[in-house]
Design a protein around this motif. Sequence first.
Motif, mmCIF file in Angstrom:
data_model
loop_
_atom_site.group_PDB
_atom_site.id
_atom_site.type_symbol
_atom_site.label_atom_id
_atom_site.label_comp_id
_atom_site.label_asym_id
_atom_site.label_seq_id
_atom_site.Cartn_x
_atom_site.Cartn_y
_atom_site.Cartn_z
ATOM 1 N N LYS A 118 2.313 10.600 -9.428
ATOM 2 C CA LYS A 118 1.410 10.979 -10.523
ATOM 3 C C LYS A 118 0.761 12.333 -10.248
ATOM 4 N N VAL A 119 0.331 12.567 -9.000
ATOM 5 C CA VAL A 119 -0.295 13.844 -8.649
ATOM 6 C C VAL A 119 0.701 14.984 -8.823
ATOM 7 N N TYR A 120 1.922 14.810 -8.353
ATOM 8 C CA TYR A 120 2.938 15.854 -8.499
ATOM 9 C C TYR A 120 3.250 16.118 -9.964
ATOM 10 N N THR A 121 3.265 15.068 -10.770
ATOM 11 C CA THR A 121 3.537 15.236 -12.197
ATOM 12 C C THR A 121 2.428 16.037 -12.858
ATOM 13 N N LEU A 148 0.823 -1.209 0.000
ATOM 14 C CA LEU A 148 0.000 0.000 0.000
ATOM 15 C C LEU A 148 0.861 1.264 0.000
ATOM 16 N N LYS A 149 1.960 1.238 0.744
ATOM 17 C CA LYS A 149 2.876 2.387 0.752
ATOM 18 C C LYS A 149 3.450 2.621 -0.640
ATOM 19 N N GLN A 150 3.817 1.546 -1.302
ATOM 20 C CA GLN A 150 4.383 1.667 -2.655
ATOM 21 C C GLN A 150 3.340 2.241 -3.620
ATOM 22 N N GLU A 151 2.099 1.741 -3.523
ATOM 23 C CA GLU A 151 1.038 2.272 -4.379
ATOM 24 C C GLU A 151 0.775 3.743 -4.086
ATOM 25 N N PHE A 152 0.787 4.116 -2.806
ATOM 26 C CA PHE A 152 0.548 5.509 -2.434
ATOM 27 C C PHE A 152 1.656 6.409 -2.965
#
Length: 104
Positions: free
Chosen positions: A76-79, A66-70
């Motif tokens: 993606k959000v920062y990009t 879950l940490k890796q997915e987050f």
Amino acid sequence: MAEITDREFGALEQELKEVRHDYRNLKMIVTNSGIASVSPEDVKDMRESLNNLHNLKAKRVEIDNLKQEFNQFKTKVYTVFSMVVVLAGLVGWLIDTVLKITGN
């Protein structure tokens, strides 16, 4: 039935002494190790603890996933945010350039 000779009887007596000696040694080892004082409830508790530990390890792997997915989601959000800022800057530059050209 054949009779046991004194020699065979003596060998059996010696073997019995060795077995008793081995038994006393093993009994002492078990007593000193603390295993003799373990009750069936203690064994049950130890098994439950091991099962809980196994479950915790499985949960830990799930949490790591879950940490890796987050982290991937944050990237993606920062990009996307960076692209919006770059596009806003580009639109602002185009508007500024068009206003300078039409203003002259």
